[in-house]
Design a protein around this motif. Structure first.
Motif, PDB file in Angstrom:
ATOM      1  N   GLN A 303       0.825  -1.398   0.009  1.00 24.36           N
ATOM      2  CA  GLN A 303       0.019   0.103   0.065  1.00 24.36           C
ATOM      3  C   GLN A 303       0.856   1.240   0.163  1.00 24.36           C
ATOM      4  O   GLN A 303       0.589   2.261  -0.748  1.00 24.36           O
ATOM      5  CB  GLN A 303      -1.092   0.116   1.202  1.00 24.36           C
ATOM      6  CG  GLN A 303      -2.091  -1.129   1.327  1.00 24.36           C
ATOM      7  CD  GLN A 303      -2.938  -1.165   2.391  1.00 24.36           C
ATOM      8  OE1 GLN A 303      -2.252  -1.511   3.670  1.00 24.36           O
ATOM      9  NE2 GLN A 303      -4.027  -0.895   2.385  1.00 24.36           N
ATOM     10  N   GLN A 304       1.848   0.991   0.748  1.00 23.76           N
ATOM     11  CA  GLN A 304       2.830   2.450   0.934  1.00 23.76           C
ATOM     12  C   GLN A 304       3.620   2.701  -0.437  1.00 23.76           C
ATOM     13  O   GLN A 304       3.852   3.511  -0.934  1.00 23.76           O
ATOM     14  CB  GLN A 304       3.680   2.249   1.828  1.00 23.76           C
ATOM     15  CG  GLN A 304       3.004   2.092   3.437  1.00 23.76           C
ATOM     16  CD  GLN A 304       3.990   1.812   4.524  1.00 23.76           C
ATOM     17  OE1 GLN A 304       4.869   2.395   4.766  1.00 23.76           O
ATOM     18  NE2 GLN A 304       3.462   0.935   5.361  1.00 23.76           N
ATOM     19  N   GLN A 311       3.308   9.248  -6.143  1.00 23.06           N
ATOM     20  CA  GLN A 311       3.591  10.637  -5.936  1.00 23.06           C
ATOM     21  C   GLN A 311       5.016  10.971  -6.569  1.00 23.06           C
ATOM     22  O   GLN A 311       5.346  12.077  -7.142  1.00 23.06           O
ATOM     23  CB  GLN A 311       4.180  10.608  -4.121  1.00 23.06           C
ATOM     24  CG  GLN A 311       2.820  10.775  -3.279  1.00 23.06           C
ATOM     25  CD  GLN A 311       3.365  11.004  -1.811  1.00 23.06           C
ATOM     26  OE1 GLN A 311       4.240  11.813  -1.508  1.00 23.06           O
ATOM     27  NE2 GLN A 311       3.029  10.107  -1.037  1.00 23.06           N
ATOM     28  N   LEU A 312       6.038   9.971  -6.775  1.00 21.59           N
ATOM     29  CA  LEU A 312       7.061  10.201  -7.651  1.00 21.59           C
ATOM     30  C   LEU A 312       6.729  10.517  -9.031  1.00 21.59           C
ATOM     31  O   LEU A 312       7.449  11.517  -9.718  1.00 21.59           O
ATOM     32  CB  LEU A 312       7.948   8.812  -7.640  1.00 21.59           C
ATOM     33  CG  LEU A 312       8.696   8.289  -6.323  1.00 21.59           C
ATOM     34  CD1 LEU A 312       9.444   7.086  -6.359  1.00 21.59           C
ATOM     35  CD2 LEU A 312       9.540   9.485  -5.755  1.00 21.59           C
ATOM     36  N   ASP A 319       3.631  14.220  -0.528  1.00 29.78           N
ATOM     37  CA  ASP A 319       3.422  14.417   1.038  1.00 29.78           C
ATOM     38  C   ASP A 319       4.926  14.631   1.724  1.00 29.78           C
ATOM     39  O   ASP A 319       5.148  13.681   2.223  1.00 29.78           O
ATOM     40  CB  ASP A 319       2.441  13.466   1.564  1.00 29.78           C
ATOM     41  CG  ASP A 319       2.044  13.807   2.980  1.00 29.78           C
ATOM     42  OD1 ASP A 319       2.252  14.772   3.510  1.00 29.78           O
ATOM     43  OD2 ASP A 319       1.501  12.525   3.610  1.00 29.78           O
ATOM     44  N   LEU A 320       5.104  15.958   1.915  1.00 27.66           N
ATOM     45  CA  LEU A 320       6.465  16.265   2.309  1.00 27.66           C
ATOM     46  C   LEU A 320       6.401  16.694   3.822  1.00 27.66           C
ATOM     47  O   LEU A 320       5.575  17.437   4.112  1.00 27.66           O
ATOM     48  CB  LEU A 320       7.155  17.258   1.673  1.00 27.66           C
ATOM     49  CG  LEU A 320       7.435  16.792   0.207  1.00 27.66           C
ATOM     50  CD1 LEU A 320       8.245  17.919  -0.717  1.00 27.66           C
ATOM     51  CD2 LEU A 320       8.280  15.607  -0.018  1.00 27.66           C
ATOM     52  N   ASP A 321       7.277  16.460   4.668  1.00 23.16           N
ATOM     53  CA  ASP A 321       7.404  17.133   6.166  1.00 23.16           C
ATOM     54  C   ASP A 321       8.438  18.343   5.840  1.00 23.16           C
ATOM     55  O   ASP A 321       8.956  18.813   4.841  1.00 23.16           O
ATOM     56  CB  ASP A 321       7.853  16.088   7.037  1.00 23.16           C
ATOM     57  CG  ASP A 321       9.257  15.563   7.022  1.00 23.16           C
ATOM     58  OD1 ASP A 321      10.033  16.175   6.057  1.00 23.16           O
ATOM     59  OD2 ASP A 321       9.504  14.679   7.412  1.00 23.16           O
ATOM     60  N   ARG A 325      11.303  15.337   3.615  1.00 23.71           N
ATOM     61  CA  ARG A 325      11.019  13.806   3.408  1.00 23.71           C
ATOM     62  C   ARG A 325       9.671  13.426   2.963  1.00 23.71           C
ATOM     63  O   ARG A 325       8.556  13.952   3.483  1.00 23.71           O
ATOM     64  CB  ARG A 325      11.472  13.213   4.822  1.00 23.71           C
ATOM     65  CG  ARG A 325      12.719  13.616   5.348  1.00 23.71           C
ATOM     66  CD  ARG A 325      12.991  12.953   6.778  1.00 23.71           C
ATOM     67  NE  ARG A 325      12.125  13.738   7.802  1.00 23.71           N
ATOM     68  CZ  ARG A 325      12.329  13.775   8.954  1.00 23.71           C
ATOM     69  NH1 ARG A 325      13.335  13.129   9.570  1.00 23.71           N
ATOM     70  NH2 ARG A 325      11.587  14.378   9.781  1.00 23.71           N
ATOM     71  N   ILE A 326       9.488  12.358   2.080  1.00 20.34           N
ATOM     72  CA  ILE A 326       8.149  11.916   1.711  1.00 20.34           C
ATOM     73  C   ILE A 326       7.727  11.248   3.067  1.00 20.34           C
ATOM     74  O   ILE A 326       8.351  10.299   3.436  1.00 20.34           O
ATOM     75  CB  ILE A 326       8.350  11.075   0.419  1.00 20.34           C
ATOM     76  CG1 ILE A 326       8.828  11.885  -0.804  1.00 20.34           C
ATOM     77  CG2 ILE A 326       7.050  10.411   0.372  1.00 20.34           C
ATOM     78  CD1 ILE A 326       8.992  11.143  -1.955  1.00 20.34           C
ATOM     79  N   ARG A 327       6.389  11.498   3.356  1.00 18.10           N
ATOM     80  CA  ARG A 327       5.949  10.871   4.638  1.00 18.10           C
ATOM     81  C   ARG A 327       4.944   9.790   4.244  1.00 18.10           C
ATOM     82  O   ARG A 327       3.869  10.139   3.870  1.00 18.10           O
ATOM     83  CB  ARG A 327       5.524  11.906   5.564  1.00 18.10           C
ATOM     84  CG  ARG A 327       6.622  12.691   6.218  1.00 18.10           C
ATOM     85  CD  ARG A 327       7.636  11.808   6.706  1.00 18.10           C
ATOM     86  NE  ARG A 327       7.418  11.198   7.927  1.00 18.10           N
ATOM     87  CZ  ARG A 327       7.534  11.635   9.134  1.00 18.10           C
ATOM     88  NH1 ARG A 327       7.977  12.990   9.344  1.00 18.10           N
ATOM     89  NH2 ARG A 327       7.442  10.929  10.267  1.00 18.10           N
TER      90      ARG A 327
END
Length: 391
Positions: A303-304, A311-312, A319-321, A325-327
């Motif tokens: 799923q992840q 996203q890529l 979804d970045l912090d 970083r991609i979260r």
């Protein structure tokens, strides 16, 4: 033909043999988690660490959802006196799947840290594809030989600053055992060696090699997979020697992204049962508690990995912090989930561990890493162990 009945034999979370049919069925189950599409284009991907865990999931998700061509690299043992490693059999099954979906995907069995491996892989990339769009770096190894100095580095699972203690889950003849484990303080040398093994140096060398050979396609994107985790596992993971390596990985992403033509990120994945994570004290207990709290809400590596590829490729926004970083782990670290896990962590004793934690599920997941306890497999029937590496 070399068929025999294979039974799980080992100690702790390590098994001496793996089951070919079980590993094949695991791959089939992973492919069924992805909604296959007819690709409009076929991006070229290089996956380092493609035979297990998140690297395997990322490979299959890319094949099924985005029709990737390319190369997967892993380091597995062939069948001999014992069976082949589970990753050997999973790779054979993944290669068969790639063929059914029309992807041209090659699998290289070699030490990803070696310069000779890099040269061979880049030769193949140049010959077959002319370049690469994506590099997924998912390597979890206990040691690394630097080919340029011939130095062997050994990673350490230790605390930094002060010793720590953690609860840890073990099994005795399949029955859960709750242990208290002491975590020693790492020396500066042990921290440095852990960073040399698990940090970003080898990831950077792969990008260097691709760049030198002019194999980076326009928009080239690379991502290294990492983990942050809970405060419960912090002393042994994020604040420990492993965490120092992860911080180096993140610094490497920033360095790589400063180059022209390179988009580099780290991807923070959620907790999962993998061969690497099951060896770290406290992680098994934590994941079994997390599954008890979330049930099916615990997102699988597949799923992840689907979310990562979405996203890529730009299908969904990154979804970045705040650190870039991609979260992919936000579902794990919400306040309510962590509070519920902490309550169970504090409550856990040897008397109630089987009720407080999802110990049966965790034990079965560990066995499935080696192809055992997989539904639909007849473990009383002989299995063919001499499976060839895909060519």
């Amino acid at each position: 033909m070399t068929e025999r009945v294979i039974k799980p034999v080992g100690r702790g979370f390590l098994f001496l043999d793996s089951h070919p049919a079980g590993c094949e069925q695991i791959v089939r189950g992973l492919t069924e988690q992805v909604e296959a599409r007819t690709p409009q284009t076929r991006p070229v991907a290089l996956v380092i660490g493609s035979s297990s865990g998140y690297g395997l999931a990322a490979t299959i998700a890319g094949l099924a959802r985005y029709g990737i061509d390319g190369i997967g690299v892993s380091f597995e043992k062939a069948p001999a006196r014992r069976t082949a490693t589970a990753g050997w059999y999973r790779t054979a099954a993944t290669a068969a799947y790639a063929e059914t979906v029309g992807s041209t995907f090659h699998f290289i069995n070699a030490d990803a840290f070696a310069d000779t491996t890099k040269a061979d892989v880049l030769d193949l990339l140049q010959e077959k594809f002319g370049g690469v769009d994506y590099l997924i770096y998912s390597v979890a190894a206990p040691r690394r030989v630097d080919p340029r100095t011939d130095t062997t580095y050994q990673s350490a699972i230790k605390a930094i600053g002060q010793a720590a203690e953690t609860k840890s889950l073990a099994y005795d003849d399949g029955q859960p055992v709750l242990q208290e484990v002491g975590i020693e303080v790492a020396t500066d040398e042990e921290i440095a060696e852990t960073v040399a093994v698990m940090g970003g140096e080898d990831w950077s060398r792969w990008v260097d090699a691709l760049e030198e050979r002019k194999l980076l396609k326009d928009g080239f994107t690379t991502v290294a997979l990492t983990y942050i985790g809970s405060e419960l596992t912090g002393p042994i993971y994020r604040q420990g020697s492993i965490g120092a390596a992860k911080a180096h990985l993140e610094a490497t992403a920033r360095d790589l992204s400063s180059r022209d033509g390179v988009h580099a990120r780290t991807s923070v994945n959620g907790a999962a049962v993998t061969q690497a994570s099951s060896a770290i004290p406290g992680i098994g207990l934590y994941v079994s508690l997390l599954h008890k709290v979330l049930g099916d809400g615990l997102q699988t590596p597949m799923q992840q990995s689907i979310s990562l590829w979405d996203q890529l490729t730009g299908e969904k926004p990154l979804d970045l912090d705040e650190d870039g970083r991609i979260r992919l782990d936000r579902w794990e670290l919400t306040d309510d989930v962590q509070a519920a896990v902490r309550t169970k962590w504090d409550e856990a004793t040897q008397d109630n561990i089987a009720e407080v934690a999802d110990t049966v599920w965790f034990y079965e997941e560990v066995r499935r890493l080696y192809g055992f306890d997989v539904p639909g497999v007849d473990y009383e029937a002989p299995a063919e162990v001499d499976v060839e590496w895909p060519t």
